[in-house]
Design an enzyme around this catalytic site. Sequence first.
Site, mmCIF file in Angstrom:
data_model
loop_
_atom_site.group_PDB
_atom_site.id
_atom_site.type_symbol
_atom_site.label_atom_id
_atom_site.label_comp_id
_atom_site.label_asym_id
_atom_site.label_seq_id
_atom_site.Cartn_x
_atom_site.Cartn_y
_atom_site.Cartn_z
ATOM 1 N N HIS A 257 8.670 -2.604 -2.481
ATOM 2 C CA HIS A 257 9.408 -3.821 -2.137
ATOM 3 C C HIS A 257 10.731 -3.428 -1.526
ATOM 4 C CE1 HIS A 257 11.350 -7.729 -2.509
ATOM 5 N NE2 HIS A 257 10.117 -8.199 -2.505
ATOM 6 N N ASP A 308 1.863 -8.983 -5.654
ATOM 7 C CA ASP A 308 0.518 -9.123 -5.091
ATOM 8 C C ASP A 308 -0.518 -8.240 -5.782
ATOM 9 O OD1 ASP A 308 1.194 -11.046 -3.135
ATOM 10 O OD2 ASP A 308 2.168 -9.470 -1.973
HETATM 11 N N1 CMC Z 1 2.471 2.839 -0.724
HETATM 12 C C1 CMC Z 1 2.868 4.104 -0.493
HETATM 13 N N2 CMC Z 1 4.090 4.402 -0.070
HETATM 14 C C2 CMC Z 1 4.955 3.404 0.138
HETATM 15 C C3 CMC Z 1 4.619 2.069 -0.086
HETATM 16 C C4 CMC Z 1 3.315 1.808 -0.526
HETATM 17 N N3 CMC Z 1 2.923 0.551 -0.734
HETATM 18 N N4 CMC Z 1 5.668 1.280 0.205
HETATM 19 C C5 CMC Z 1 6.654 2.101 0.591
HETATM 20 N N5 CMC Z 1 6.223 3.382 0.566
HETATM 21 C C6 CMC Z 1 6.981 4.564 0.934
HETATM 22 C C7 CMC Z 1 7.046 4.673 2.445
HETATM 23 O O1 CMC Z 1 5.953 5.394 2.949
HETATM 24 C C8 CMC Z 1 8.348 5.361 2.622
HETATM 25 O O2 CMC Z 1 8.179 6.701 2.290
HETATM 26 P P1 CMC Z 1 8.972 7.869 3.063
HETATM 27 O O3 CMC Z 1 10.424 7.611 2.764
HETATM 28 O O4 CMC Z 1 8.433 9.117 2.478
HETATM 29 O O5 CMC Z 1 8.663 7.683 4.519
HETATM 30 C C9 CMC Z 1 9.244 4.748 1.544
HETATM 31 O O6 CMC Z 1 8.329 4.365 0.516
HETATM 32 C C10 CMC Z 1 10.026 3.545 2.015
HETATM 33 O O7 CMC Z 1 9.099 2.607 2.571
HETATM 34 P P2 CMC Z 1 9.438 1.504 3.652
HETATM 35 O O8 CMC Z 1 8.182 0.991 4.246
HETATM 36 O O9 CMC Z 1 10.486 2.036 4.588
HETATM 37 O O10 CMC Z 1 10.123 0.406 2.725
HETATM 38 P P3 CMC Z 1 10.533 -1.019 3.198
HETATM 39 O O11 CMC Z 1 11.611 -1.481 2.318
HETATM 40 O O12 CMC Z 1 10.785 -1.038 4.670
HETATM 41 O O13 CMC Z 1 9.190 -1.860 2.987
HETATM 42 C C11 CMC Z 1 7.392 -2.964 1.986
HETATM 43 C C12 CMC Z 1 8.900 -2.650 1.900
HETATM 44 C C13 CMC Z 1 7.053 -4.024 0.968
HETATM 45 C C14 CMC Z 1 7.074 -3.501 3.387
HETATM 46 C C15 CMC Z 1 6.612 -1.665 1.723
HETATM 47 O O14 CMC Z 1 6.860 -1.228 0.407
HETATM 48 C C16 CMC Z 1 5.108 -1.848 1.944
HETATM 49 O O15 CMC Z 1 4.654 -1.737 3.084
HETATM 50 N N6 CMC Z 1 4.337 -2.142 0.873
HETATM 51 C C17 CMC Z 1 2.911 -2.437 1.016
HETATM 52 C C18 CMC Z 1 2.693 -3.884 1.423
HETATM 53 C C19 CMC Z 1 2.966 -4.856 0.306
HETATM 54 O O16 CMC Z 1 2.495 -4.687 -0.803
HETATM 55 N N7 CMC Z 1 3.716 -5.926 0.626
HETATM 56 C C20 CMC Z 1 4.039 -7.001 -0.330
HETATM 57 C C21 CMC Z 1 5.521 -7.081 -0.518
HETATM 58 S S1 CMC Z 1 6.082 -8.053 -1.909
HETATM 59 C C22 CMC Z 1 5.403 -9.618 -1.916
HETATM 60 C C23 CMC Z 1 5.100 -10.235 -0.601
HETATM 61 O O17 CMC Z 1 5.888 -10.278 0.334
HETATM 62 O O18 CMC Z 1 3.969 -10.721 -0.526
#
Ligand code: CMC
Length: 371
Positions: A257, A308
């Site tokens: 998140h 989720d």
């Molecule tokens: N699985 C594996 N690694 C992850 C995940 C994940 N779900 N989420 C983040 N990371 C890692 C990412 O690869 C990165 O690693 P590194 O620094 O080594 O490159 C680091 O954590 C930071 O990730 P980010 O994508 O830059 O983080 P963000 O704040 O931009 O994104 C997020 C937040 C929710 C988009 C992301 O965590 C994600 O894509 N999660 C999976 C999709 C998901 O479950 N979304 C639902 C969000 S909450 C409720 C909603 O909106 O419905």
Amino acid sequence: MTESYSPGLEGIVAGETAISTVETGLTYRGYAIEELAEHSTYEEVAYLVLYGELPKAGELAGFRQRLGAAAVVPPELIETLRRIPAAAPTMDVLRTATSMLAHFEPEAADSSHAANVRKTERLLAKLPVVVAARQRLKSGQELVIADTSLALPANFLWMLRGQKPSEKQVKAMDASFILYAEHEFNASTFTARCTVSTLSDLHSGITAAIGALKGPLHGGANEAALGVLEEVGSVERAEAWVRNVLAKKQKIMGFGHRVYKDGDPRAVYLKRLTAAVAAETGHQDFETMAEIIETIVWTQKRIPPNVDWPCARLYHYFGLPKDLYTPLFVVARVVGWSAHIIEQLDNNRIMRPRSIYTGPAVRKWKPVGNR
Ligand code: CMC
């Protein structure tokens, strides 16, 4: 200008709101979501989000009566739902239906605070009808008319299945709707606020928000999270699967998140409830798979699950088709989006940020033969 640039607007404050905050856990209008999910109904919480206060008994009765009266959709919309190809995702159908509802909304062009509240109540009542009707039409079943004696989430289950849900199911469904109702300045809410900041109308804001919610990084994650468990397939495969995915630096949907780095309070609350429903419905294998994945993702990456992750399992245990999970998020969230639209318009300034230009320097135009 470059000093204030933050990719993905991370850490940027883009506005003020009195609706909810993630500063100290998650609260709606000052109430902790755990307390609301434990003691309130979704309808009470929807009223709270929309009007700012929990309803008194008479106010709640009036609200429920208005929702019941509005729980119908025009026959033209039913005809459209019938004609859209069966393969179309329910999220896309819901986006179309929301836009179409505007054509039958008598106050569509009135964006006053009072009219927007009335339109919100009608949308709140109509969207569950759309989702249930589309699903039944797609599977060749007769439509089930809303039972206005039921609360909104229970009524959805009734219209979908033509069977009254058990009290336990109603409580769990209610809790998931409460937890999905509102969430500050997330991508879809921000989209809704941007849309109406041009003085566009409520239905346009909600239609745009549905488009934003659909993506798997946002609301689409609940469908994708179930996809993860389906792909894993068995408890025995879980550990190898998750280690392999993390080694390849792939994302696991339902985890992570932007704001909650130590844990999503909605996921914490819903996990207990989901486990109880799993025990009742004989889905212990899914819970064990989820637990293995959760533990390894936390140990290796320090990334906790988001709302989720348990919600996908909860809806699966209810026997709901996966394609309905994100539409259900819409049904629950429409009140949060609308409250933000109303708040935005009460004190509006058009959203118009800047960008850092990365294209070519200024150059001279050449006639086509000289390029
Ligand atoms: N699985 C594996 N690694 C992850 C995940 C994940 N779900 N989420 C983040 N990371 C890692 C990412 O690869 C990165 O690693 P590194 O620094 O080594 O490159 C680091 O954590 C930071 O990730 P980010 O994508 O830059 O983080 P963000 O704040 O931009 O994104 C997020 C937040 C929710 C988009 C992301 O965590 C994600 O894509 N999660 C999976 C999709 C998901 O479950 N979304 C639902 C969000 S909450 C409720 C909603 O909106 O419905």
